[in-house]
Structure formats: structure tokens, C-alpha cells
Design an enzyme around this catalytic site. Sequence first.
Site, PDB file in Angstrom:
ATOM      1  N   ARG A  53      67.614  -3.651  32.099  1.00 57.05           N
ATOM      2  CA  ARG A  53      68.368  -4.492  33.030  1.00 57.05           C
ATOM      3  C   ARG A  53      69.703  -4.878  32.396  1.00 57.05           C
ATOM      4  O   ARG A  53      69.935  -4.608  31.231  1.00 57.05           O
ATOM      5  CB  ARG A  53      67.558  -5.732  33.413  1.00 57.05           C
ATOM      6  N   CYS A  61      78.907  -3.636  33.557  1.00 55.46           N
ATOM      7  CA  CYS A  61      80.078  -4.228  32.904  1.00 55.46           C
ATOM      8  C   CYS A  61      80.712  -5.219  33.889  1.00 55.46           C
ATOM      9  O   CYS A  61      81.011  -4.851  35.023  1.00 55.46           O
ATOM     10  CB  CYS A  61      81.065  -3.114  32.551  1.00 55.46           C
ATOM     11  N   ASN A 115      70.948 -13.225  37.102  1.00 51.03           N
ATOM     12  CA  ASN A 115      69.908 -13.761  36.220  1.00 51.03           C
ATOM     13  C   ASN A 115      70.422 -13.754  34.788  1.00 51.03           C
ATOM     14  O   ASN A 115      70.820 -12.701  34.273  1.00 51.03           O
ATOM     15  CB  ASN A 115      68.638 -12.899  36.295  1.00 51.03           C
ATOM     16  N   GLU A 116      70.464 -14.918  34.192  1.00 53.99           N
ATOM     17  CA  GLU A 116      70.826 -15.063  32.777  1.00 53.99           C
ATOM     18  C   GLU A 116      72.038 -14.222  32.384  1.00 53.99           C
ATOM     19  O   GLU A 116      71.926 -13.233  31.638  1.00 53.99           O
ATOM     20  CB  GLU A 116      69.642 -14.732  31.867  1.00 53.99           C
ATOM     21  N   GLU A 173      63.217 -21.572  34.440  1.00 53.50           N
ATOM     22  CA  GLU A 173      62.084 -20.836  33.877  1.00 53.50           C
ATOM     23  C   GLU A 173      61.516 -21.699  32.749  1.00 53.50           C
ATOM     24  O   GLU A 173      62.246 -22.065  31.827  1.00 53.50           O
ATOM     25  CB  GLU A 173      62.511 -19.478  33.313  1.00 53.50           C
ATOM     26  N   TRP A 218      58.962 -11.905  23.488  1.00 48.82           N
ATOM     27  CA  TRP A 218      60.220 -11.368  22.961  1.00 48.82           C
ATOM     28  C   TRP A 218      60.653 -11.920  21.613  1.00 48.82           C
ATOM     29  O   TRP A 218      61.635 -11.460  21.049  1.00 48.82           O
ATOM     30  CB  TRP A 218      61.340 -11.557  23.979  1.00 48.82           C
ATOM     31  N   GLN A 237      54.337  -7.240  29.807  1.00 52.56           N
ATOM     32  CA  GLN A 237      52.869  -7.326  29.892  1.00 52.56           C
ATOM     33  C   GLN A 237      52.292  -8.380  28.976  1.00 52.56           C
ATOM     34  O   GLN A 237      51.211  -8.899  29.204  1.00 52.56           O
ATOM     35  CB  GLN A 237      52.235  -5.998  29.482  1.00 52.56           C
ATOM     36  N   MET A 238      53.010  -8.657  27.861  1.00 52.99           N
ATOM     37  CA  MET A 238      52.453  -9.584  26.877  1.00 52.99           C
ATOM     38  C   MET A 238      53.081 -10.968  26.997  1.00 52.99           C
ATOM     39  O   MET A 238      53.095 -11.740  26.036  1.00 52.99           O
ATOM     40  CB  MET A 238      52.600  -8.989  25.476  1.00 52.99           C
ATOM     41  N   HIS A 239      53.610 -11.270  28.166  1.00 52.38           N
ATOM     42  CA  HIS A 239      54.214 -12.577  28.441  1.00 52.38           C
ATOM     43  C   HIS A 239      53.295 -13.331  29.390  1.00 52.38           C
ATOM     44  O   HIS A 239      52.994 -12.870  30.486  1.00 52.38           O
ATOM     45  CB  HIS A 239      55.580 -12.368  29.089  1.00 52.38           C
TER      46      HIS A 239
HETATM   47  C1  GAL Z   1      64.140 -14.671  30.629  1.00 51.46           C
HETATM   48  C2  GAL Z   1      64.418 -13.855  31.873  1.00 51.46           C
HETATM   49  C3  GAL Z   1      63.164 -13.534  32.644  1.00 51.46           C
HETATM   50  C4  GAL Z   1      62.088 -13.067  31.706  1.00 51.46           C
HETATM   51  C5  GAL Z   1      61.849 -14.142  30.687  1.00 51.46           C
HETATM   52  C6  GAL Z   1      60.731 -13.834  29.735  1.00 51.46           C
HETATM   53  O1  GAL Z   1      65.092 -14.443  29.671  1.00 51.46           O
HETATM   54  O2  GAL Z   1      65.318 -14.533  32.711  1.00 51.46           O
HETATM   55  O3  GAL Z   1      63.440 -12.539  33.603  1.00 51.46           O
HETATM   56  O4  GAL Z   1      62.489 -11.877  31.095  1.00 51.46           O
HETATM   57  O5  GAL Z   1      63.009 -14.325  29.938  1.00 51.46           O
HETATM   58  O6  GAL Z   1      60.587 -14.883  28.789  1.00 51.46           O
END
Ligand code: GAL
Length: 636
Positions: free
Chosen positions: A103, A107, A141-142, A312, A320, A361-363
Site C-alpha cells: 500500500r 507519489c 489512511n496514515e 485506531e 509490526w 494475520q498476526m495482528h
Molecule cells: C496502522 C494502519 C492500519 C493497520 C494498523 C496495524 O498503521 O493504519 O491499516 O495496518 O496500523 O497496526
Amino acid sequence: MNLGVCYYPEHWPEAMWANDARRMRELGLSHVRIAEFAWSRIEPEEGRFDWDWLDRAVEVLAAEGLKIIMCTPTATPPKWLVDRMPDMVAVDRHGRPRKFGSRRHYCFSHKGYRAESQRITRAVAGRYGKHPAVVAWQTDNEYGCHDTVLSYSDAAADGFRAWLAGRYEDVDALNRAWGNVFWSMEYRSFGEIDPPNLTVTEANPAHVLDYRHFGSDQVAAFDREQTDILRALSPGREIMHNFMGFFTEFDHHEVGRALDVAGWDSYPLGFLEQFWFDEDTKSRFAQTGEPDIAAFHHDLYRGCAPKWAVLEQQPGPVNWARYNPAPLPGMVRKWTLEAWAHGADLVSYFRWRQAPFAQEQMHAGLRRPDDSEADAYAEVQQVAAELDALGEAEAVEAPAALVFSYQAAWMLDIQRQGTSFSYLELAYAMYGALRRLGLNVDIVSEHAPLDGYRMVAVPSLPRDPVGEHPVLAFDGPLLLGPRTGSKGPVFSVADGLPPGRFRERIPIRVNKVESLRPGTTRTLDGDVVVRWAEDVEALDERVLQEGAVWRAGAVRYLAGWPTDAILDRVFAAMAAEAGVETLAVPEGVRVRRHGGYVFASNVAPEERDVSALVGDAELVIGGAVLGPVDVAVWRG
Ligand code: GAL
């Protein structure tokens, strides 16, 4: 305060939607954020829109009375679009185009992509802008996630040249401002100027600073194009963006000017693991998060738009960071109440159900991939009821302001002089010290008026101000951090040496600065400093040296990197001068006043007794002895 959740109907069989929506309502959620990555399903081929599934999803959610935060899907341009415009992708600093397959591959400066972003925004806003269940919009998004603010593409180079021509008009003015005579870097026209990447050694800092400024302006312009469309096609709806944590690559105050709500994405355990905290701190707070991580951002983003929200919220382990421990049971509830105590409008959990496929998957989510309840589910239920019981709470005025400047972050990053001089860390250290005194703190832009605050902390403001400036005008106790006023226009040594025009408030001159290796220190009038030290000369007898701090009346200048002990001492003195009441807050505990309440939380692994703070006030939530996930709220 409202509760919500991030939901991806396109990830699940349609047969599950109605049940999901009902359970969201039953859980106590009022808001649901959808569609931010759904472009390939909304427009599977150029010009062929498939709205049916999203129409049905909107109806299913609306039927449960859920309020929808609809998103523009521009963070995920689909394959057909990249294939049609291969040069729309961002190019990294090594000159490598970023590929399709995750994602944020666009630019910000690509005119074709900018037109596409407006086209898809118009399409989604045209379809749902007046739907009664759609109460708000999130743009993209972000912005900047995955290092995507700066791109070194041809489109960015063209945009930069035009930006420079607009700013300097004449290339000789640019040559003078940048000091291009140094190393024969002079240009004969704006068309000759490239982005400052791939140079043999460091590029001219003025060149780099202008590029960062340009990159930030591109983000703001991209966002503004979307907000203009959304305001026209979706009147009366709030517009938000979800900013990130510990991120300074664009000017969030500038982007925030186009928003109604500055949202941010709160992942306290991931941030603790990924940022500068030492190993002991990372281990000690691994399952609770360091005490100020969430609060710092709550207070920062409150200063970016009329309202703020957590768009969020971490619901369990993320995927991550280097290591991804689970929050202790109770933390999700606590983070939610903490956001309330800082005045959030909304907390939205990421995400409803953990994805069984692809990158995350691991979130964790509120529900597991098999649709069973994950740990946080019951906590959300509990906190929803607690918030109902607390009812409306009006914001309380903060006695202290901390002045935060994105430009300062760029300038100090470009010529750090020592790798450990980090503006963000310095701002965070000052914030933590103010909070250890039990103070409510507003983090404000350098252009925000400071009248009404009783004391002000300026971590650093390297750009010497031109004309009137709120910090020059503030007449209460004021702390100026190291390197304030050190740089003149663009990027050069300030006239008359640092702190430039801040001499109007404190007549000193900084004659020498040095950065210090780990393990080495300097002693400044009895104060031991690390990382950074300055030789300051008093220019008249009003100036006194008090350890690492030079003072003229209510104005103080910090001549080194402060230890926590120095900050605690200085802010306590400033609060006393300002007549601001401070509290003896135990280690690991933070306190915030909100409405008619006082909120206290502890993240230290040991119990903390706050009965001295509670006194004989009525406890509404919790008790006076706080374990590591406990919260207390009392009337006060
Ligand atoms: C954020 C993002 C989300 C998801 C999330 C996972 O940075 O906006 O789409 O990826 O992290 O923690």
C-alpha cells in the site's frame, strides 16, 4: 466520548455482516469506520464501479443504528491504475521506484495521481455523501506511513522546482539563501535543481530543509483537494485523518487546518518497542506501554484541529514491531479511559475481527479469525458501560503549554551535530516532566496564541522568528530549550549568534555548542548534562546561571540536554512562580483533570498508592491503590 471500530466488510462473507453489526451495537459501539482500502472492490476496472456490495454493507450497518465513518480509498491505488500510470509510484531516496503489492505506493506530487485521488473521492462522496448514516469522513489512511512523505520521482522534482520558483522568484536569491557559493553549488535556473538525494556527501542543509517543507506541503495539498470535495458533496459531516505516533515528517498543524477532527492511531506497545526507549524501559513497560506514549499524542493532536479522536486503538498484540507482546488484561479498557480523560471525541478499535489472510494475520482484533471473542472484547463492553456512567465531561483549561514545531523537528534532524540530539525525544522528555508534576498540558503549534497559559515550555525553536511571535510575547514563566534561535532565514547561523531574537527576552549569547558521546558528560555550574552542552555568555547583569539553566526574570534558557532531574527542578520552580499547584505523583502514575473528574492511572509493574491525591474525594471508578492496569477516577 463515542466508541467505534474499524471494519472491513469486503474481507468477510456477506452472511456475517448483519450479525457483526448487531454485536457492534450490543457491545456499546456507536461508530464504524469502513472502506479505506477498498478501491479494487469499488472500482474493479477503470470507470466500472461496483457499488452494490458497499451499498448493502452501509445499509446493514445503518440498520443497527451505527454511525459510519466513510473513508477515501486513496492509500491503496489498484493495479489497473498503476499499470496505466507506472510513473505515479513514489521513488525512494536511492532512486528506486516503489512497487505495487502492499500500500501507499503513490507519489504525492504526481499530477495524474492527484487527479485520480480527486476523481475517486468525488465518486465515493457522490455516492454516500448525503447518506444519513454517514456522519464523517476519513481522508486516505496514515499519510506518510512506510516512509512515504518524500518521493524522489520526476514528478516530485518538477513540483519542487515550481515550489522553489514560487518561493524565491529569482534563482540568485535562492543561491544566496542556501549559501550555494560553498562548494560551487550555484544554479543558473530553477530547472537545474534536483531533489537532494544521491549526492556524494550530505546535500546542502537548506536544500534538504526546503525539500522537506515542499514534501510536507504536498501532503497538505493532497489532503486539501479531498477535503474540498468532501465538504462540497457531503455537507455537515466531519472530516478526519488518522495521523501516526512519533511521526514528524509533515506539518500536522498545517494538514489539521483542513480537518474537523485530528485522528491518530494509538499502538502504545508497538511504539515503545520501535522508538528510542532504552532496554530497561522497554522491558519494564512491555505489556503496559511507557506512561506518556498515548497521552503525549492525545495532547499533541488536540492542538491540530477543533476535535481529536483515536481512530485506531491497539486491541491486543500488533504484528509490526520487533517484538509484539500482548497488553496485560485490562490495558485496552485503560487506554480507552485515558483517551476520555484527555478529551477524545471517539476511540475506535482496530479492528473488529483479526484477518485470517494477507499481511496482518498476526495482528489481534476484538474477535479472533474464527469469530470467537478475543481478550479485549469484554474490556470494551466494560468500558462502554463505564463511559455511560461518567456521562458528559467538559474540557478543563491546562495551565501549561508545550510548543511543538514540525519545522523544528526537520531543522534539528538535518544538522543534528550529534546523533543523539532528537527534537522529538526532547519534546517528549519535557512533556513527561510536566506530567510528573500532575499538570494538564496542551501541546500547541508555534503559531498558537499563548495567552491564558500560566507557564510555557519550548523544547527548541531553532528558526529565529521574523516579526511578531507568540513565544516572544509570552510574559509568564518560559523555558527555551537548547538550539532555540540558532538558525536565521532558511538555514544559516542566526545573526549575532544564537539565540537570535530570543535575546529580546534573555540577553545571552551561545558561543559554542558540542555534542557528547554516550558515557561522556559536561558539568554546567553543578548540573551534569549528557548528549549536548553549550557555552553561554550573559550579556547583562540581569542574567543568572542556575546549573544548566540561564535565567533572566521569568525566562529560562537551557544550555544542555536536560536530565529528568533538571527538568523536574526547573518546571517545579516555574510552576511555583506561576502559582500553579503541582502534585506529588508516584513513579509510573499519571493524573489528568477532565470535566469534574480526576483520572489516575498506573503503568508501573508494582502497585502505587494514590490515596494522598484522592484525599476525601468520592471515587467513581477504582480504588486508591493502583495495580499496573488499574484506573481510578474521582470527583475533584
Ligand atoms: C496502522 C494502519 C492500519 C493497520 C494498523 C496495524 O498503521 O493504519 O491499516 O495496518 O496500523 O497496526
